[in-house]
Design an enzyme around this catalytic site. Structure first.
Site, PDB file in Angstrom:
ATOM      1  N   GLN A  13       5.542  46.975  -6.245  1.00 12.93           N
ATOM      2  CA  GLN A  13       6.725  46.999  -6.856  1.00 12.93           C
ATOM      3  C   GLN A  13       6.627  46.962  -8.452  1.00 12.93           C
ATOM      4  OE1 GLN A  13       9.856  43.996  -4.508  1.00 12.93           O
ATOM      5  NE2 GLN A  13       7.814  43.276  -4.368  1.00 12.93           N
ATOM      6  N   ASN A  14       5.309  46.573  -8.755  1.00 14.46           N
ATOM      7  CA  ASN A  14       4.961  46.548  -9.989  1.00 14.46           C
ATOM      8  C   ASN A  14       5.033  47.691 -10.908  1.00 14.46           C
ATOM      9  OD1 ASN A  14       4.810  43.664  -9.534  1.00 14.46           O
ATOM     10  ND2 ASN A  14       2.402  43.867  -9.555  1.00 14.46           N
TER      11      ASN A  14
ATOM     12  N   HIS B  99       8.906  51.120  -7.820  1.00 12.55           N
ATOM     13  CA  HIS B  99      10.015  50.975  -8.757  1.00 12.55           C
ATOM     14  C   HIS B  99       9.334  51.698  -9.947  1.00 12.55           C
ATOM     15  CE1 HIS B  99      10.898  47.017  -6.788  1.00 12.55           C
ATOM     16  NE2 HIS B  99      11.302  48.201  -6.330  1.00 12.55           N
TER      17      HIS B  99
ATOM     18  N   GLY C  65       2.231  37.767  -4.181  1.00 17.20           N
ATOM     19  CA  GLY C  65       2.912  37.497  -5.342  1.00 17.20           C
ATOM     20  C   GLY C  65       4.286  38.456  -5.376  1.00 17.20           C
TER      21      GLY C  65
HETATM   22  N1  APR Z   1      -0.106  34.232  -7.667  1.00 17.05           N
HETATM   23  C1  APR Z   1       0.478  34.515  -6.773  1.00 17.05           C
HETATM   24  N2  APR Z   1       1.838  34.558  -6.672  1.00 17.05           N
HETATM   25  C2  APR Z   1       2.314  34.352  -7.726  1.00 17.05           C
HETATM   26  C3  APR Z   1       1.670  33.933  -9.199  1.00 17.05           C
HETATM   27  C4  APR Z   1       0.384  33.772  -8.910  1.00 17.05           C
HETATM   28  N3  APR Z   1      -0.346  33.705 -10.103  1.00 17.05           N
HETATM   29  N4  APR Z   1       2.631  33.552 -10.086  1.00 17.05           N
HETATM   30  C5  APR Z   1       3.932  33.858  -9.598  1.00 17.05           C
HETATM   31  N5  APR Z   1       3.710  34.154  -8.382  1.00 17.05           N
HETATM   32  C6  APR Z   1       4.818  34.561  -7.286  1.00 17.05           C
HETATM   33  C7  APR Z   1       6.073  33.677  -7.530  1.00 17.05           C
HETATM   34  O1  APR Z   1       5.988  32.465  -6.679  1.00 17.05           O
HETATM   35  C8  APR Z   1       6.953  34.667  -6.747  1.00 17.05           C
HETATM   36  O2  APR Z   1       7.461  34.386  -5.497  1.00 17.05           O
HETATM   37  O3  APR Z   1       5.099  35.866  -7.464  1.00 17.05           O
HETATM   38  C9  APR Z   1       6.414  35.945  -7.138  1.00 17.05           C
HETATM   39  C10 APR Z   1       7.276  36.961  -8.127  1.00 17.05           C
HETATM   40  O4  APR Z   1       8.423  37.064  -7.930  1.00 17.05           O
HETATM   41  P1  APR Z   1       9.563  37.997  -8.567  1.00 17.05           P
HETATM   42  O5  APR Z   1       9.350  37.517 -10.214  1.00 17.05           O
HETATM   43  O6  APR Z   1      10.697  38.033  -7.977  1.00 17.05           O
HETATM   44  O7  APR Z   1       8.811  39.153  -8.584  1.00 17.05           O
HETATM   45  P2  APR Z   1       8.875  40.403  -7.586  1.00 17.05           P
HETATM   46  O8  APR Z   1       9.014  39.939  -6.128  1.00 17.05           O
HETATM   47  O9  APR Z   1       7.803  41.508  -7.903  1.00 17.05           O
HETATM   48  O10 APR Z   1      10.328  41.245  -7.835  1.00 17.05           O
HETATM   49  C11 APR Z   1      10.807  42.339  -7.421  1.00 17.05           C
HETATM   50  O11 APR Z   1      12.668  42.725  -8.896  1.00 17.05           O
HETATM   51  O12 APR Z   1      13.116  42.578 -11.195  1.00 17.05           O
HETATM   52  C12 APR Z   1      13.002  43.379 -10.039  1.00 17.05           C
HETATM   53  O13 APR Z   1      11.973  45.458 -10.325  1.00 17.05           O
HETATM   54  C13 APR Z   1      11.536  44.142 -10.339  1.00 17.05           C
HETATM   55  O14 APR Z   1       9.748  44.763  -9.067  1.00 17.05           O
HETATM   56  C14 APR Z   1      10.618  43.715  -9.576  1.00 17.05           C
HETATM   57  C15 APR Z   1      11.478  43.187  -8.220  1.00 17.05           C
END
Ligand code: APR
Ligand code: ZN
Length: 247
Positions: free
Chosen positions: A103-104, A121, A189
Site C-alpha cells: 500500500q506504500n 496506491h 505493518g
Molecule cells: N513495525 C511493524 N508495524 C508497525 C511499525 C513497525 N516498526 N510501526 C507502526 N506499525 C504499524 C502500526 O501499528 C499500524 O498498524 O503499522 C500500521 C500502520 O498503519 P497505517 O498508518 O494505517 O498505514 P497503512 O495501513 O499502510 O494505511 C493504509 O491508508 O492513508 C492511507 O493510502 C494510505 O496506504 C495508506 C493506507
C-alpha cells in the site's frame, strides 16, 4: 513464544510452503524514518486526510497538497530500506516469496531490490498531468511546487491513489490473484482499515491460506491471523533472515 521461536516457526512455514506472498503497509517503512498514517505519531494525527489526500483538496489548494508531498518526498529521499525491506527482497531472490503487494508509495521495496512489487496506491515519485496524458518520474523532490506539465503547462499531480479514487485496475487485479493463490500471506505493518486493500488477507484466509501478521500492535487483520508477531518489522525480519540463512 518469544521472537526467536516465532522466527523459527515462521521460517519453517515459509520453507514448507509453495506460494508465499507479502502484503505491506506504512509500518514496514517506519524504521526507515517514514511516518505512518495512523497510530502513534501517525500523519493523520497532525493532518486531516481530507485536506491533503483527496482530489477535492488538490482542486482547492494544489500548492498546499504539493508542499505536503514535497515534505514526504524529502523524508523518503533520505530514507534507507530497513531489514524488513531487505529480507523480503532476499526471500524473493531465494524463491521463498512469490509477490509483494504494498500500500506504500515510498518505493523502498524496489530500492531494497524487490522485483515483483504490486503498488496498490501508486508511487510518490511518479507524476501525471491533470490535463493531458503526460506521465513522468521525479528522481528528487521538485524545486518549484506545484510543478507544471512539460507538454501543456497544466498542473502535475502525484501519481498516487487519493481517498475516493479507484485503485489502478491492473494492480488490484494482480493483487487479488496473488492473494487467492497464496498458501501463506505475511502481512507487515498495516492497520488493515483502508479498503479495498485491507480485504486481501481475508481473501487468502477464505481460500484456505495461512495469514501471518507482523505489527507492533493489533490491527483489523489480527482476528484472522494464524500467527501474530508483536514486533517492529525490522527487528523480526532480521531474525527471520537469520533463520532462513539469507541475512
Ligand atoms: N513495525 C511493524 N508495524 C508497525 C511499525 C513497525 N516498526 N510501526 C507502526 N506499525 C504499524 C502500526 O501499528 C499500524 O498498524 O503499522 C500500521 C500502520 O498503519 P497505517 O498508518 O494505517 O498505514 P497503512 O495501513 O499502510 O494505511 C493504509 O491508508 O492513508 C492511507 O493510502 C494510505 O496506504 C495508506 C493506507
Ligand atoms: Zn499536460
Amino acid at each position: 513464544m518469544d521472537l526467536i521461536e516465532l522466527a523459527k516457526r515462521v521460517a519453517e512455514i515459509v520453507k514448507s510452503s509453495d506460494y508465499v506472498v507479502a502484503f505491506t503497509g506504512a509500518g514496514v517503512s517506519a524504521e526507515s524514518g517514514v511516518p505512518t498514517f495512523r497510530g502513534r505519531g501517525g500523519l493523520w494525527k497532525r493532518f486531516k486526510p481530507e485536506e491533503l489526500a483527496t482530489p477535492e483538496a488538490f482542486r482547492r489548494n494544489p500548492k498546499l497538497v504539493w508542499e505536503w508531498y514535497k515534505w514526504r518526498m524529502e523524508i523518503i529521499y533520505n530514507a534507507k530500506p530497513n531489514p524488513a525491506h531487505i529480507v523480503l527482497a532476499k526471500m524473493e531472490k531465494k524463491g521463498l516469496l512469490k509477490a509483494l503487494i504494498t500500500q506504500n508509495v515510498d518505493g523502498l521495496h524496489q530500492r531494497a531490490c524487490s522485483k515483483n512489487v504490486v503498488e496498490l496506491h501508486g508511487n510518490i515519485w511518479r507524476v501525471k498531468c491533470t490535463s493531458c496524458d503526460y506521465k513522468g518520474k521525479l528522481d528528487k523532490p521538485p524545486n518549484v511546487v506545484p510543478p507544471k506539465c512539460p507538454n501543456c503547462d497544466s498542473l502535475l499531480r502525484p501519481d498516487v491513489v487519493w481517498f475516493g479514487e479507484p485503485l489502478p485496475k491492473s494492480a488490484w487485479e494482480k493483487a487479488v490473484v496473488e492473494a487467492s493463490i497464496a498458501n501463506v500471506m505475511i502481512v507487515v505493518g498495516t492497520s488493515g482499515v483502508v479498503m479495498p486493500a485491507g480485504m486481501l488477507p481475508w481473501i487468502t484466509k477464505k481460500k484456505g491460506g495461512k495469514v501471518i501478521e507482523v505489527n507492533i500492535e493489533e490491527s483489523a487483520i489480527t482476528p484472522i491471523a494464524d500467527i501474530f508477531v508483536k514486533s517492529r518489522a525490522g527487528e523480526f525480519f532480521s531474525l527471520l533472515g537469520k533463520e532462513l540463512k539469507i541475512m
